[in-house]
Design a protein around this motif. Structure first.
Motif, PDB file in Angstrom:
ATOM      1  N   SER A 223       0.846  -1.184   0.000  1.00 20.64           N
ATOM      2  CA  SER A 223       0.000   0.000   0.000  1.00 20.64           C
ATOM      3  C   SER A 223       0.883   1.236   0.000  1.00 20.64           C
ATOM      4  N   GLY A 224       0.438   2.229  -0.734  1.00 23.14           N
ATOM      5  CA  GLY A 224       1.179   3.480  -0.793  1.00 23.14           C
ATOM      6  C   GLY A 224       2.311   3.492  -1.792  1.00 23.14           C
TER       7      GLY A 224
ATOM      8  N   ARG B 181       4.013   7.142  -2.009  1.00 24.45           N
ATOM      9  CA  ARG B 181       3.132   8.163  -1.415  1.00 24.45           C
ATOM     10  C   ARG B 181       3.075   9.422  -2.260  1.00 24.45           C
TER      11      ARG B 181
ATOM     12  N   GLU C 242      -3.462   4.251   4.353  1.00 26.82           N
ATOM     13  CA  GLU C 242      -3.017   2.967   3.821  1.00 26.82           C
ATOM     14  C   GLU C 242      -3.433   1.866   4.775  1.00 26.82           C
TER      15      GLU C 242
ATOM     16  N   SER D 298      -4.852   1.959  -0.657  1.00 32.25           N
ATOM     17  CA  SER D 298      -4.287   3.252  -0.317  1.00 32.25           C
ATOM     18  C   SER D 298      -5.046   4.355  -1.019  1.00 32.25           C
TER      19      SER D 298
END
Lengths: 1012, 510
Positions: A153-154, A172, A743, A765
């Motif tokens: 995630s991210g 991110r 996330e 995310s």
């Protein structure tokens, strides 16, 4: 304290004396046994069996059997094996000790690399995700980072289909402007890299993504786009040598090939274009190639150019590694070969041969030295990227080959010029008569010495790393003739040679101590970096086009060397840093973490930057009130903050610069000097990030839940500011950008029976990218002049900016009723734009933000099932919320007689009620309809089956009485299905602008892994 | 032993620390391979010519779109390239799209070069204090100002009120106001007055240091052009009289060859952009993108020579105007005919029989085939295939691009005199007849202003939009409303490109 130590030593000495005596036939016992895997009950070879507190040890054989002599019934045997939980057994009176080792799923003792050191996972206060070798090599790709797609995630991984090219990685969001390299920092065994295309995925032991600023701040100025730590495989002390072959063969097939208008649709579009010239070209095509028998108004050709230029292409990887270690030394040696052909039907492939070795040696009781070498040698034949674009515009009413084109040489390709078009519209000459070879040699060597100043407490490590990168590029253009505009008279050869070297010298002092419930690690270090490069290039005409052996500039006369093609460049940058880290926990409950880095660079006018970070954690599950709740095995709350710098921003000049230019004066080539009138003066671009997270293991550790929320602010963001008057742009610290998001990673795993286990994972995310401040300016323009991207405070960075299409004028009455339409001489079939300010005029002030190329939501799902000897795994992923600028349709602005995609051809406006979203064929050519608008900006959401793998394991089997090696056979389908609405064949476009993108193929492979 | 051990460790650490301390100084190392302007050694005054040559280099590397956009709107020429670059065709029809890429591109190309001439002047000034002969520095700066003036003149003719850059720093103009077209022209005229005494008093082709470079007469010519825009006819006559009286310029007797290789640094030229293939069949090649003008389909006399893109089509109105006048030399030089074009002219009963010389074969033997995009191609931008250096095939390779020639000076002179100004060197009759004589036409007596304007139309067609800007200045809008076009006064200037409007506050209120 000292007294105690002394006492202890005497005690030890005493005991040793006693043992020594005892060993003289007083007590000596031989213990035998078998070590098995708790999961499958199979014997585990290579398990380290040691007597606690002594240097005596043994190792299990291929069947997991071991023998060891002990001298005392009080001895404790320690059974350890990589990836397994260590077990200790008191000898007592036993003579046979059988042990079943469990795999170390629990991360209690798991360590993670954190940059200049390691940390226990449970002590982390920041967000770090690690991927292990098995997960990395499961994806058939030449690029290790491809394996991360949809898994973390991210982390956004944007694939690249061209052989040898790396995917784009975004951690991110994007905190810096798109002119520089946006990839994170890759740290390979301590050395910094911009990408890791030279590594073979199977040589990698772990990839750790440091997602938040607290984790990556130890890398200071390099860390702005996140940090990815890579450790190559290493051996283990006291481990029997293990030889592993891992490899696969596969084939790549283009997916989601864009449907283009066919001959009939193209003809219809041309007939409706209102351009007499275009209509006459159709007639010319019918004259030259005949009329279709099905529809006599259409030329008797129907070429699907994408189909013509695509091919299925093989991919293969083979790697061999030998790992092991004795008491004082450990080693890992490997060789690998990777080869991939491109799906573009030309000389387009990538081949890489890697060798690596890692050696650690305990020189004495306080000194350990080691060396590590990765040598990579690759050859890449790059695609002619323009072929994708040319194939889009190539007209379907023309065949690939044209027998009537008798003047053509060496191949009778067709050219649209003979039909009256301005250009040739045939991508094949581009593909056939160009070759771009890049030889890539990379060498990474590291030497280190580790000194235990105070054993187990204070150690000093000095590491010298050297990286060498040699790039030799040869670009060849061969002569050909297809038609007067589609030809090359003279062959062309350009060569360049670039050498890059980097010397890093890192010194790290680490102090670890435990006293009472306090647990403390302090690290202090320095890093010196010297990075330099040089490149030399030259070009010439008239090489021997037949014989590749003669493709050297020496082979042409001096007269054919291009003066303007010769150049020599170079750079050298120094960096020096101080850094430190404190990691403290009290009673395993309260965690405090802090780092500070001072980075100095010769690159910017402002030499020094300071990058601190702090983190706190609270392991609630250690508190008495939660300790007895069996459903909560581990629960930690954490919060962190850190500051990073971005040195991916190009060096600033700080003053105007002067360059040489050539011109002709009276038939002589003369040189002059041009001085820039603008220059950049840059301060540090700084990123500050706060992260709040939860790490937990629930329900007997079946379920792990990790959640993070972050706010990442880029301050003093370096943004290119467009100068008016065509003076290009300069970069200024001109704004503040915020990325924020949530996330979540959920993983469930369960062993139902010894034969059946499964795991299910989900990660999500969200990302919100927002320009927070532009230091007084209302907006900053970017992108190209015709396809404006604008950064406005409150909107995403570089958002697409233009008019909003409200519909298409359907009839004359509608035109007559709308003053805008009357004022602009519009006709039915033209766009109706939304008059945002309702002033009755459509102009620049009616432009609005049309969307961003950042996905606002990404998700991944994975499933793994093990049943007996079968393993099944699947990964799915997708994203939503991003927009793509369909620049291929936008090309109409410059050249309007090429082909278009079928969706546009079919759904064009061609009479009342036929379309409210696409203009008429004639309208497409009109300036009014070519304004940057929502028509060009499409939804980039997609869903994909990322990877499906089925494997069968053969372990611990015997054949004719002899054990056969462990074998794993696997079949993998990578990216077999992608679903999306975008009118292109690939929704993965890093900067959101689709001009020509290499399609990402599906890959089907058969793999084999043998180890003994 | 243990103590010894420990001291080894400490020594090791200390040595390491010493080395580390030494590393710090490296941070002040300036970047490699970047020559800072500040590092230039201005005492080497031999290099003073480099910034000037740099300014010439930038001036002579023009984008293909610059000239077409400046010059397409007159009744002498049509956009051509039918079905392609529709907004270029629309510009020709006076329908302007401020979002059109070409408008912005030309604005940028011209202005960027102005800023480069500004920075070259600033560089020359730095050499000046060390120069043995400071007047050379003044002369070089004067030359750069002339290049700048020509660019600024074009920008203002196209857009009217524009910015006058005052230094090499573009940010100065973010807060500047626009200068009206008259102010720009007056600024150019004043600046030319200032530089004329500093420049070499010779024909450009007599220059030894920079053959074909700017001289006093180039500056006078630009002064005349600027004053013509101002309708300051006396100012025009003053400048043209000086040029004519100098006796350094003469008309090239062979009008056709004037626009070919023989026209390079010709005695008729006051100002030209120079290009060269350096006499070699391969290797370096400085080339103007003449392909824009070239016929799209042709059978060249020398096979292998390539054609062009088929834009920039001489108008039928102009061809008929020339036929009416009985012109041969100038019509034949200015227009390349296709059969389709000839048929179209002949379809008008008044022109049903054309002179026999009008064919699709050029005097040099290149044959134009019919092509869809245009019916005619511009002859002044045509280089016959037999004049290409063997080995070169690209249309127009090694041909120069003329900016100002003596015929225009003569006709401006005549125009000014017929507008009531007084001058010396030649009478209006003499000036016009010199041009007519070369074109093989009978002399006139007592020429009127109308006759002068017709002569300009005939002589200067397809050159820098002279015809269009003449008609704008004289308010003869009806001439521009031809072939279905309707010109109104508000169409005289192009709208500011949207991209520049977004960047420049002063344009936002317009």
């Amino acid at each position: 304290m000292k007294q105690k130590l002394l006492e202890f030593k005497f005690k030890r000495l005493g005991i040793a004396m006693v043992f020594l005596l005892l060993s003289l036939n007083i007590f000596s016992q031989t213990i035998t046994g078998i070590v098995t895997s708790a999961e499958d009950g199979m014997g585990l070879p290579g398990v380290n069996v040691a007597i606690k507190g002594s240097t005596n040890g043994s190792m299990t054989d291929l069947d997991g059997k071991y023998t060891i002599n002990v001298n005392n019934p009080q001895d404790i045997l320690v059974f350890s094996f990589v990836g397994m939980e260590t077990q200790e057994v008191l000898v007592g009176s036993q003579t046979a000790i059988n042990v079943a080792l469990k795999s170390s799923e629990q991360f209690v003792n798991e360590v993670v690399v954190v940059g200049y050191g390691k940390l226990n996972v449970k002590d982390l206060t920041s967000s770090i995700t690690t991927l292990k070798s098995g997960e990395i090599s499961a994806i058939p790709s030449g690029q290790a980072m491809q394996a991360l797609q949809g898994k973390i995630s991210g982390v956004q991984v944007i694939g690249n289909g061209a052989p040898g090219n790396s995917p784009t990685i975004r951690i991110r969001g994007l905190g810096s402007y798109a002119d520089a390299d946006q990839n994170p920092l890759f740290v390979v065994d301590g050395m910094f890299y911009d990408n890791i295309d030279f590594l073979n995925p199977s040589d990698i032991a772990t990839i750790s993504v440091l997602k938040d600023a607290s984790a990556s701040a130890i890398y200071g100025v390099r860390a702005a786009n996140g940090v990815v730590l890579i450790e190559t495989k290493s051996g283990t002390y006291n481990q029997k040598s293990k030889i592993t072959y891992d490899g696969y063969f596969g084939t790549q097939v283009a997916q989601n090939v864009l449907k283009m208008a066919n001959a009939e649709q193209f003809t219809t579009m041309a007939m409706e274009s209102g351009s007499a010239a275009d209509i006459s070209f159709i007639g010319n095509a019918m004259q030259r190639y005949g009329r279709s028998r099905i529809n006599p108004n259409v030329p008797d050709v129907n070429t699907d150019w994408y189909k013509e230029i695509l091919r299925t292409a093989p991919i293969q990887n083979h790697s061999l590694s030998i790992d092991g270690g004795g008491q004082n030394a450990s080693y890992s040696i490997g060789a690998s070969y990777f080869a991939q052909e491109g799906i573009l039907a030309m000389k387009n492939d990538y081949e890489r041969f890697n060798l690596r070795s890692k050696l650690d040696y305990k020189a004495n009781n306080w000194l350990t030295v080691g060396t590590n070498t990765v040598w990579s040698n690759a050859t890449k034949y790059s695609e002619q990227a323009s072929a994708w674009n040319e194939a889009y515009f190539a007209i379907p009413i023309m065949p690939v080959y044209d027998e009537l084109n008798t003047n053509a040489t060496p191949t009778k390709y067709s050219s649209a010029e003979y039909l009256g078009y301005r250009d040739g519209k045939n991508p094949f000459p581009t593909m056939d008569f160009n070759e771009n070879r890049l030889k890539i040699m990379k060498l990474l060597t590291t030497f280190y010495a580790n000194i235990d100043i105070i054993p187990n407490k204070l150690s000093f490590k000095t590491t010298y790393s050297y990286s060498l990168e040699q790039l030799n590029n040869r670009i060849v253009g061969l002569p050909y003739f297809v038609s007067p505009v589609l030809k090359r008279d003279d062959s062309y050869l350009s060569k360049s040679s670039a050498l890059g070297t980097r010397n890093y010298w890192d010194n790290v002092l680490t102090y670890t101590d435990k006293f009472g419930k306090h647990d403390l690690t302090v690290m202090l270090g320095t890093s010196y970096r010297d990075e330099a490069g040089e490149n030399l290039y030259a070009a010439a005409n008239k090489i021997d086009s037949q014989d590749e052996r003669l493709w050297y500039i020496n082979q042409v006369g001096e007269a054919n060397v291009l003066t303007s093609g010769v150049g020599d460049g170079g750079y050298r940058e120094y960096g020096f840093s101080y850094f430190g880290r404190v990691s403290y926990n009290y009673d395993n409950k309260y965690l405090v973490y802090g780092t500070l880095r001072a980075d100095g660079t010769s690159k910017y006018q402002e030499k020094w930057g300071y990058f601190p970070s702090v983190g706190v954690g609270w392991v609630i599950s250690e508190e008495s009130f939660l300790k007895n709740i069996s459903q909560i095995n581990f629960l930690k709350l954490r919060a962190s903050w850190g500051r990073l710098g971005n040195d991916k921003v190009d060096a600033s000049d700080g003053a105007t610069t002067t360059t040489a230019v050539n011109t002709a004066i009276n038939g002589q080539l003369v040189s002059g000097a041009v001085t820039t009138s603008t220059f950049t003066w840059l301060g540090w671009e700084v990123i500050e990030e706060s992260n709040f997270g939860i790490t937990s293991k629930l329900i007997n550790s079946h379920l792990s839940v990790d959640a993070d929320y972050y706010i990442r602010d880029t301050k003093n963001a370096v943004i290119p500011i467009q100068y008016p008057f065509g003076l290009g742009s300069t970069r200024k610290n001109a704004g503040q950008i915020r990325n924020s998001g949530f996330e979540l990673a959920l993983n469930w795993n369960n062993n139902i029976t010894n034969d059946l286990s499964y795991n299910v994972g989900l990660n999500l995310s969200t990302l919100k990218n927002e320009v927070r401040d532009l230091y007084g300016q209302p907006y900053i323009d970017g992108g190209s002049a015709e396809f404006r991207q604008r950064s406005i405070v409150g909107d995403p960075l570089m958002a697409f900016y233009g008019l909003e299409v409200a519909g298409v004028y359907q009839n004359d009455a509608e035109i007559a009723a709308d003053p805008v339409a009357v004022a602009n001489d519009l006709v039915p079939g033209d766009f109706k734009y939304k008059d945002q300010d309702n002033n009755g005029i459509i102009d620049g002030s009616d432009r609005v933000v049309l969307g961003s190329y950042f996905p606002s939501f990404t998700y991944g799902f994975n499933l793994g099932v093990n049943w007996k000897n079968f393993e099944f795994s699947a990964n799915l992923m997708g994203q939503k919320g991003n927009k793509i600028l369909n620049r291929k349709r936008g090309e109409m602005i410059w050249t309007n007689d090429g082909n278009l995609d079928a969706d546009l051809a079919i759904n064009r406006w061609h009479g009342e009620g036929t379309s409210n979203s696409y203009p008429s064929s004639a309208g497409l050519r009109k300036g009014w309809n070519q304004k940057m608008s929502s028509y060009f900006v499409e939804d980039g959401s997609f869903f994909r089956i990322q990877n499906v793998q089925l494997a069968y394991n053969i372990k611990g089997k015997k054949m004719f009485g002899a054990p056969i090696p462990a074998i794993r056979i696997s079949m993998t389908a990578a990216r077999p299905l992608t679903l999306f609405k975008y009118n292109g064949f690939n929704p993965e476009i890093a900067n959101g602008i689709d001009t020509q993108t290499y399609p990402i193929p599906a890959v089907y492979t058969f793999g084999l892994n043998v180890s003994f | 032993m243990k103590l010894f051990n420990f001291s080894i460790k400490i020594n090791f650490l200390m040595i390491t620390l010493l080395f580390i301390a030494a590393c710090n100084e490296k941070l002040d190392t300036p970047p490699e391979n970047t020559k800072f302007t500040g590092e230039t050694d201005y005492t080497i005054t031999d290099n003073m010519v480099l910034p000037l040559l740099g300014a010439y280099a930038e001036f002579q590397s023009r984008g293909w779109e610059d000239f077409p956009m400046i010059s397409v709107r007159g009744d002498d020429v049509n956009a051509g390239g039918l079905g392609d670059q529709q907004d270029f065709t629309e510009e020709d029809k006076f329908n302007y799209n401020k979002d059109y890429w070409m408008f912005n591109s030309v604005w940028q190309n011209l202005y960027a070069d102005i800023f480069k001439t500004e920075s070259s002047m600033e560089q020359i000034l730095k050499y000046k204090e060390f120069a043995a002969n400071p007047s050379t520095a003044d002369e070089y700066i004067a030359e750069a100002k002339v290049l700048r003036a020509f660019l600024l003149f074009q920008i203002s003719r196209v857009w009217g009120a524009v910015f006058i850059p005052t230094s090499s720093d573009p940010s100065d103009l973010l807060v500047a106001n626009l200068a009206t077209k008259d102010e720009v022209m007056q600024h150019i005229s004043d600046q030319m007055d200032e530089v004329i005494p500093l420049l070499k008093d010779m024909h450009p082709n007599e220059r030894v240091d920079i053959p074909g470079g700017v001289t006093k007469y180039t500056a006078l010519a630009i002064k005349a052009l600027a004053n013509l825009e101002l309708k300051n006819y006396q100012g025009v006559a003053d400048a043209t009289s000086q040029i004519i009286s100098s006796g350094k310029f003469s008309l090239e007797p062979d009008f056709y060859e004037l626009f070919k290789i023989a026209g390079k640094l010709n005695s008729e030229n006051l100002f030209e952009m120079q290009f060269s293939d350096f006499g070699k069949g391969t290797g370096d090649n400085m080339i103007y993108p003449f392909e824009f003008f070239g016929p799209q389909g042709w059978t060249p006399a020398v096979s292998g020579a390539t054609g062009g893109w088929g834009f920039y089509e001489p108008s039928i109105k102009w061809i008929k105007f020339m036929l009416d006048r009985g012109e041969t030399t100038r019509l034949q030089t200015s227009v390349l005919f296709t059969d389709r074009g000839i048929t179209e002219i002949e379809s008008d009963p008044n022109y049903s029989t054309l002179p026999a010389w009008i064919t699709n074969t050029t005097p040099s033997g290149d044959v134009l085939n019919d092509y869809a995009r245009a019916k005619f191609a511009s002859g002044k931008h045509y280089l016959p295939s037999d004049q290409l250096t063997p080995g070169r095939t690209v249309y127009g390779t090694n041909k120069n691009f003329t900016c100002i020639r003596y015929a225009e000076i003569l006709l401006m002179h005549a125009e000014a005199l017929t507008q009531g100004a007084t001058g010396s060197g030649m009478t209006a009759d003499e000036a016009v007849n010199a041009v007519r004589d070369r074109a093989g036409l009978a002399p006139l007596t007592g020429v009127t202003n109308g006759q002068v304007m017709d002569e300009k139309f005939a002589e200067l067609a397809m050159e820098w939009g002279t015809r269009y800007y003449d008609m704008i200045r004289l308010g003869k809008f009806s001439e521009l409303s031809y072939d279905g076009r309707t010109f109104t006064e508000d169409k005289a200037y192009l709208p500011y490109p949207q991209i520049q409007v977004d960047l420049l506050p002063a344009l936002q209120n317009k």
